[in-house]
Design a protein around this motif. Structure first.
Motif, mmCIF file in Angstrom:
data_model
loop_
_atom_site.group_PDB
_atom_site.id
_atom_site.type_symbol
_atom_site.label_atom_id
_atom_site.label_comp_id
_atom_site.label_asym_id
_atom_site.label_seq_id
_atom_site.Cartn_x
_atom_site.Cartn_y
_atom_site.Cartn_z
ATOM 1 N N TRP A 136 0.848 -1.194 0.000
ATOM 2 C CA TRP A 136 0.000 0.000 0.000
ATOM 3 C C TRP A 136 0.881 1.240 0.000
ATOM 4 C CZ3 TRP A 136 -2.754 -1.863 5.040
ATOM 5 C CH2 TRP A 136 -3.525 -3.001 4.764
ATOM 6 N N TRP A 137 0.446 2.290 -0.678
ATOM 7 C CA TRP A 137 1.106 3.580 -0.616
ATOM 8 C C TRP A 137 0.868 4.137 0.781
ATOM 9 C CZ3 TRP A 137 4.636 6.015 -3.284
ATOM 10 C CH2 TRP A 137 4.843 7.369 -3.052
ATOM 11 N N LEU A 138 1.914 4.668 1.413
ATOM 12 C CA LEU A 138 1.820 5.162 2.783
ATOM 13 C C LEU A 138 2.026 6.671 2.803
ATOM 14 C CD1 LEU A 138 1.500 3.759 5.584
ATOM 15 C CD2 LEU A 138 3.945 3.998 5.849
ATOM 16 N N ASP A 139 1.089 7.385 3.413
ATOM 17 C CA ASP A 139 1.181 8.838 3.541
ATOM 18 C C ASP A 139 0.673 9.223 4.917
ATOM 19 O OD1 ASP A 139 1.709 11.450 2.839
ATOM 20 O OD2 ASP A 139 0.127 11.599 1.345
ATOM 21 N N SER A 140 1.176 10.326 5.430
ATOM 22 C CA SER A 140 0.697 10.792 6.731
ATOM 23 C C SER A 140 -0.613 11.534 6.542
ATOM 24 C CB SER A 140 1.736 11.702 7.388
ATOM 25 O OG SER A 140 1.930 12.867 6.617
ATOM 26 N N PHE A 141 -1.506 11.388 7.485
ATOM 27 C CA PHE A 141 -2.800 12.062 7.431
ATOM 28 C C PHE A 141 -2.569 13.568 7.483
ATOM 29 C CE2 PHE A 141 -6.797 13.703 8.950
ATOM 30 C CZ PHE A 141 -7.730 12.915 8.306
ATOM 31 N N GLY A 142 -3.134 14.268 6.531
ATOM 32 C CA GLY A 142 -2.978 15.725 6.478
ATOM 33 C C GLY A 142 -1.643 16.165 5.907
ATOM 34 N N GLY A 143 -0.814 15.213 5.482
ATOM 35 C CA GLY A 143 0.494 15.564 4.938
ATOM 36 C C GLY A 143 1.448 16.128 5.977
ATOM 37 N N VAL A 144 1.192 15.820 7.252
ATOM 38 C CA VAL A 144 2.058 16.338 8.320
ATOM 39 C C VAL A 144 3.386 15.588 8.317
ATOM 40 C CG1 VAL A 144 0.080 17.022 9.746
ATOM 41 C CG2 VAL A 144 1.140 14.787 10.110
ATOM 42 N N ALA A 145 4.357 16.142 9.007
ATOM 43 C CA ALA A 145 5.665 15.486 9.133
ATOM 44 C C ALA A 145 5.478 14.134 9.823
ATOM 45 C CB ALA A 145 6.619 16.363 9.935
ATOM 46 N N TRP A 146 6.268 13.151 9.402
ATOM 47 C CA TRP A 146 6.144 11.804 9.966
ATOM 48 C C TRP A 146 6.300 11.797 11.476
ATOM 49 C CZ3 TRP A 146 3.655 8.210 7.714
ATOM 50 C CH2 TRP A 146 3.623 8.133 6.320
ATOM 51 N N LYS A 147 7.179 12.647 12.016
ATOM 52 C CA LYS A 147 7.371 12.646 13.473
ATOM 53 C C LYS A 147 6.092 13.055 14.203
ATOM 54 C CE LYS A 147 9.257 17.302 13.694
ATOM 55 N NZ LYS A 147 10.335 18.139 14.079
ATOM 56 N N GLU A 148 5.216 13.813 13.527
ATOM 57 C CA GLU A 148 3.954 14.215 14.157
ATOM 58 C C GLU A 148 2.984 13.051 14.314
ATOM 59 O OE1 GLU A 148 2.088 17.908 13.001
ATOM 60 O OE2 GLU A 148 3.988 18.614 12.151
ATOM 61 N N VAL A 149 3.158 11.988 13.535
ATOM 62 C CA VAL A 149 2.327 10.802 13.712
ATOM 63 C C VAL A 149 3.057 9.708 14.488
ATOM 64 C CG1 VAL A 149 0.862 11.250 11.705
ATOM 65 C CG2 VAL A 149 2.879 9.810 11.443
ATOM 66 N N GLY A 150 4.302 9.976 14.879
ATOM 67 C CA GLY A 150 5.045 9.044 15.727
ATOM 68 C C GLY A 150 6.029 8.144 15.008
ATOM 69 N N LEU A 151 6.288 8.401 13.736
ATOM 70 C CA LEU A 151 7.202 7.555 12.977
ATOM 71 C C LEU A 151 8.451 8.313 12.545
ATOM 72 C CD1 LEU A 151 4.643 5.731 10.658
ATOM 73 C CD2 LEU A 151 5.866 4.754 12.614
#
Length: 198
Positions: A136-151
């Motif tokens: 699957w293509w992986l993207d952060s919700f809202g296009g936020v920085a990955w660190k904002e989602v914990g990755l």
């Protein structure tokens, strides 16, 4: 004047019925109808058979980008986008339902994440009978920085961390670079896990 408004409302109702079959949540059709009524009253926008679908598209963009803004001269885009953002903020208990209305399923999965030039791919550790197999293509919700989602993104295409993600899995379509993936995941949160943990 009164007759033309009645005709417009009948047309909107008929269009909304057809649009509902195209995966537009009822609540979004309500927003589109309200917008069309204000435009008809102000005589700013001609009636368009594509209004519900266009409104739904921009509502979804606002929904999945709850922060930030939109710069456009289009009244429909601005109204739909800001109402999508507002709906996300004001109705947290309805988030899974509204996303499901667009065909996106709330998921939590373990798997492998690989990144590189024009690549951000998640390979689920286990195949789910409800979802097609494959990456699957992986993207952060809202296009936020990955660190904002914990990755923390991998440093190279050779590094493939095991991660647990929470987010929304898209309906079947064409996503990612050149539309090469049948699904995308919009990640709301994630964490690195040890390979043995999953």
């Amino acid at each position: 004047m009164r007759r033309s408004i009645s005709t417009l409302l009948l047309l909107i109702t008929a269009l909304a019925g057809k649009a509902a079959a195209g995966n537009i949540p009822d609540i979004v059709l309500g927003y589109a109808s309200a917008f069309a009524q204000t435009q008809a009253a102000d005589k700013q926008m001609p009636t368009s058979p594509t209004l519900p679908a266009e409104y739904a598209q921009w509502f979804f963009q606002g929904l999945i980008h709850p922060s930030g803004g939109i710069v456009t001269q289009s009244a429909i885009m601005r109204d739909a986008y800001t109402n999508g953002q507002r709906y996300w903020r004001d109705h947290p208990s309805e988030r899974a339902n509204i996303m499901a209305g667009y065909g996106y399923l709330a998921i939590e999965r373990d798997g492998t994440w690989s990144r590189g030039f024009e690549k951000s791919v998640f390979q689920p550790a286990h195949v789910d009978v409800d979802v097609d197999a494959g990456a699957w293509w992986l993207d952060s919700f809202g296009g936020v920085a990955w660190k904002e989602v914990g990755l923390v993104p991998p440093n190279s295409s050779y590094e493939q961390p095991h991660v647990r993600i929470v987010g929304y899995l898209s309906p079947k379509g064409h996503y990612g670079h050149l539309g090469a993936y049948e699904h995308e995941v919009l990640v709301t949160s994630g964490v690195a896990v040890k390979a043995a943990d999953h």
